[in-house]
Design a protein around this motif. Structure first.
Motif, mmCIF file in Angstrom:
data_model
loop_
_atom_site.group_PDB
_atom_site.id
_atom_site.type_symbol
_atom_site.label_atom_id
_atom_site.label_comp_id
_atom_site.label_asym_id
_atom_site.label_seq_id
_atom_site.Cartn_x
_atom_site.Cartn_y
_atom_site.Cartn_z
ATOM 1 N N HIS A 1 -10.116 -5.977 4.109
ATOM 2 C CA HIS A 1 -9.133 -6.115 4.478
ATOM 3 C C HIS A 1 -7.606 -4.999 4.379
ATOM 4 O O HIS A 1 -7.188 -5.461 5.750
ATOM 5 C CB HIS A 1 -9.234 -7.151 3.752
ATOM 6 C CG HIS A 1 -7.905 -8.286 4.296
ATOM 7 N ND1 HIS A 1 -7.331 -9.265 3.022
ATOM 8 C CD2 HIS A 1 -6.655 -8.280 4.664
ATOM 9 C CE1 HIS A 1 -6.369 -9.595 3.476
ATOM 10 N NE2 HIS A 1 -6.414 -9.494 5.267
ATOM 11 N N LEU A 2 -8.402 -4.370 2.721
ATOM 12 C CA LEU A 2 -7.296 -3.375 3.269
ATOM 13 C C LEU A 2 -7.333 -2.392 4.626
ATOM 14 O O LEU A 2 -5.636 -1.927 5.642
ATOM 15 C CB LEU A 2 -7.118 -2.568 2.674
ATOM 16 C CG LEU A 2 -5.751 -1.108 1.891
ATOM 17 C CD1 LEU A 2 -4.774 -1.228 2.325
ATOM 18 C CD2 LEU A 2 -6.349 -0.227 1.072
ATOM 19 N N ASN A 3 -7.858 -1.973 5.295
ATOM 20 C CA ASN A 3 -8.503 -1.377 6.184
ATOM 21 C C ASN A 3 -7.985 -2.206 7.728
ATOM 22 O O ASN A 3 -7.142 -1.954 8.720
ATOM 23 C CB ASN A 3 -10.714 -0.887 6.591
ATOM 24 C CG ASN A 3 -10.426 0.003 5.881
ATOM 25 O OD1 ASN A 3 -9.515 1.140 5.630
ATOM 26 N ND2 ASN A 3 -11.500 0.493 4.809
ATOM 27 N N PHE B 1 0.536 -1.144 -0.055
ATOM 28 C CA PHE B 1 0.222 0.080 -0.492
ATOM 29 C C PHE B 1 0.868 1.879 0.177
ATOM 30 O O PHE B 1 0.694 2.335 -0.524
ATOM 31 C CB PHE B 1 -1.009 -0.532 1.137
ATOM 32 C CG PHE B 1 -1.577 1.445 1.689
ATOM 33 C CD1 PHE B 1 -2.896 1.767 0.967
ATOM 34 C CD2 PHE B 1 -0.897 2.531 2.301
ATOM 35 C CE1 PHE B 1 -3.707 2.845 0.750
ATOM 36 C CE2 PHE B 1 -1.801 3.382 2.457
ATOM 37 C CZ PHE B 1 -2.705 3.358 1.454
ATOM 38 N N ALA C 1 -7.660 -0.665 -2.819
ATOM 39 C CA ALA C 1 -8.421 -1.936 -2.283
ATOM 40 C C ALA C 1 -7.665 -3.126 -3.713
ATOM 41 O O ALA C 1 -7.436 -3.781 -3.878
ATOM 42 C CB ALA C 1 -9.095 -2.292 -1.237
ATOM 43 N N PRO D 1 -9.605 4.135 -0.145
ATOM 44 C CA PRO D 1 -9.106 2.977 0.439
ATOM 45 C C PRO D 1 -10.100 1.891 -1.044
ATOM 46 O O PRO D 1 -9.119 0.743 -1.283
ATOM 47 C CB PRO D 1 -9.888 3.060 1.196
ATOM 48 C CG PRO D 1 -9.937 4.401 1.490
ATOM 49 C CD PRO D 1 -10.513 5.107 0.667
ATOM 50 N N SER D 2 -11.089 2.610 -1.863
ATOM 51 C CA SER D 2 -11.141 1.621 -2.613
ATOM 52 C C SER D 2 -10.565 1.084 -4.130
ATOM 53 O O SER D 2 -10.209 0.800 -4.412
ATOM 54 C CB SER D 2 -12.658 1.840 -2.902
ATOM 55 O OG SER D 2 -13.094 3.448 -3.216
ATOM 56 N N ILE E 1 -8.131 -7.257 -2.757
ATOM 57 C CA ILE E 1 -8.363 -7.474 -1.411
ATOM 58 C C ILE E 1 -9.232 -6.713 -1.248
ATOM 59 O O ILE E 1 -9.970 -5.181 -1.792
ATOM 60 C CB ILE E 1 -7.406 -7.270 -0.837
ATOM 61 C CG1 ILE E 1 -6.092 -5.915 -0.448
ATOM 62 C CG2 ILE E 1 -6.554 -8.258 -0.816
ATOM 63 C CD1 ILE E 1 -5.714 -5.401 0.566
ATOM 64 N N HIS E 2 -10.517 -6.951 -0.771
ATOM 65 C CA HIS E 2 -11.344 -6.184 -0.295
ATOM 66 C C HIS E 2 -11.332 -5.045 0.946
ATOM 67 O O HIS E 2 -9.886 -5.194 1.769
ATOM 68 C CB HIS E 2 -12.635 -6.991 0.372
ATOM 69 C CG HIS E 2 -13.776 -6.388 1.175
ATOM 70 N ND1 HIS E 2 -13.985 -5.349 1.949
ATOM 71 C CD2 HIS E 2 -14.709 -7.077 0.288
ATOM 72 C CE1 HIS E 2 -15.472 -5.005 1.924
ATOM 73 N NE2 HIS E 2 -15.978 -6.099 1.008
ATOM 74 N N VAL E 3 -11.889 -3.545 0.778
ATOM 75 C CA VAL E 3 -11.434 -2.890 1.146
ATOM 76 C C VAL E 3 -11.525 -2.848 2.837
ATOM 77 O O VAL E 3 -10.583 -2.386 3.057
ATOM 78 C CB VAL E 3 -12.102 -2.175 0.440
ATOM 79 C CG1 VAL E 3 -13.233 -1.648 1.182
ATOM 80 C CG2 VAL E 3 -11.322 -0.083 1.073
ATOM 81 N N THR F 1 -6.964 3.508 6.379
ATOM 82 C CA THR F 1 -6.717 3.791 4.873
ATOM 83 C C THR F 1 -6.811 5.402 4.840
ATOM 84 O O THR F 1 -6.353 6.229 3.839
ATOM 85 C CB THR F 1 -7.438 2.561 3.391
ATOM 86 O OG1 THR F 1 -7.472 1.297 4.644
ATOM 87 C CG2 THR F 1 -6.499 2.654 2.718
#
Length: 301
Positions: A229-231, A194, A220, A216-217, A225-227, A242
């Motif tokens: 999951h990133l957060n 990231f 991601a 964020p999206s 990956i799902h947003v 994020t």
């Protein structure tokens, strides 16, 4: 930190001249995998490039992305784009096949190469091949290699057509599923990638330069990956969300541009991904406590 491989560096690494793949628009070339192999013991890095690549590989290997590892035991087509860092780990020293590299400009006559699913995410980028499929793609790469070495006046137009055949025939097939990584190592890896994607967009050096990732999206999506999951990963490793990390970096760049350039606030807003200047002004004031105009006029640092 992942390395960044430009075309010039790539050709220097394989001791070839980049001019051999130059067309009137963009760049295109084909190589045999055997001619590109490097030491298996080289340290693991997540490399990114300024060109697209399509590989036909046979041999046991693993391809590592943000939070997943895709294992190839036999033969596969692998599509990589400059926005998605990855690392290719050879398990078996015996590797064969072909590699096709090209720039976005070379593909432009067919549209936007980034819009094709195989180039949009890691999840669609690796396609396992059945034995009967390997022959078809092997012949297609051989045809491209032969055409590239020929003297047909319109050979690059023909090569674009064959590249399109490669992309579309591959998209009809089912991508190989990756194995998700778990635990703190996965969170750290996602955070590093990231940060790499975020920082790669800066500094903004031209008034018509626009950052592509500012939500964020969007990040991601690039990491496949799902947003949420990133957060979760970023919160675990940095203590920040994020959105907070993105906002901090955009504010930092905004301050630099406001102080070091004579660009209008509208131009700066556009470069930082804001379609409406008033949205940028509100965003900046919320973060810095003053408007962009006030910040530019008074030395508050």
């Amino acid at each position: 930190m992942s390395t960044f491989l430009e075309l010039k560096s790539f050709y220097k690494h394989i001791n070839r001249s980049p001019e051999t793949g130059e067309s009137e628009v963009g760049h295109f070339n084909v190589f045999k995998v055997e001619d590109l192999l490097v030491s298996k013991n080289r340290p693991v890095t997540y490399s990114r490039r300024n060109f697209f690549k399509v590989s036909l590989v046979t041999g046991h290997s693993k391809i590592h992305y943000a939070d997943q590892c895709i294992e190839v035991r036999d033969s596969a087509l692998v599509f990589t784009n400059p926005m998605i860092p990855y690392h290719w780990e050879r398990i078996d020293e015996r590797q064969s096949g072909f590699v096709c590299i090209f720039t976005e400009a070379f593909f432009s006559r067919f549209g936007h190469v980034k819009d094709y699913p195989v180039f949009q995410s890691a999840g669609a980028a690796v396609i396992s091949l059945r034995a009967e499929d390997v022959g078809f793609y092997n012949d297609l790469f051989l045809r491209m290699l032969a055409e590239l070495e020929g003297d047909y006046l319109y050979k690059y137009d023909f090569l674009r057509t064959m590249l399109m055949e490669l992309v579309h025939s591959a998209q009809k097939m089912v991508p190989t599923a990756g194995q998700p990584l778990s635990g703190s190592n996965a969170a750290e890896r996602i955070t590093a990638l990231f940060a790499e994607l975020l920082e790669r967009q800066f500094p903004i050096e031209l008034s018509n330069q626009v950052i592509r990732l500012n939500t964020p999206s969007a990040f991601a999506g690039q990491l496949n990956i799902h947003v949420n999951h990133l957060n979760k990963a970023l919160k675990e490793t940095t203590g920040q969300t994020t959105s907070q990390l993105i906002s901090e970096r955009i504010v930092q760049e905004a301050k630099i541009l406001l102080k070091s350039t004579n660009w209008t606030i509208n131009e700066i807003a556009w470069g930082l991904g804001f379609e409406e200047p008033n949205h940028f002004s509100s965003f900046f004031k919320h973060a810095a406590g003053v408007t962009p105009k006030q910040f530019r006029q008074v030395d508050l640092d």
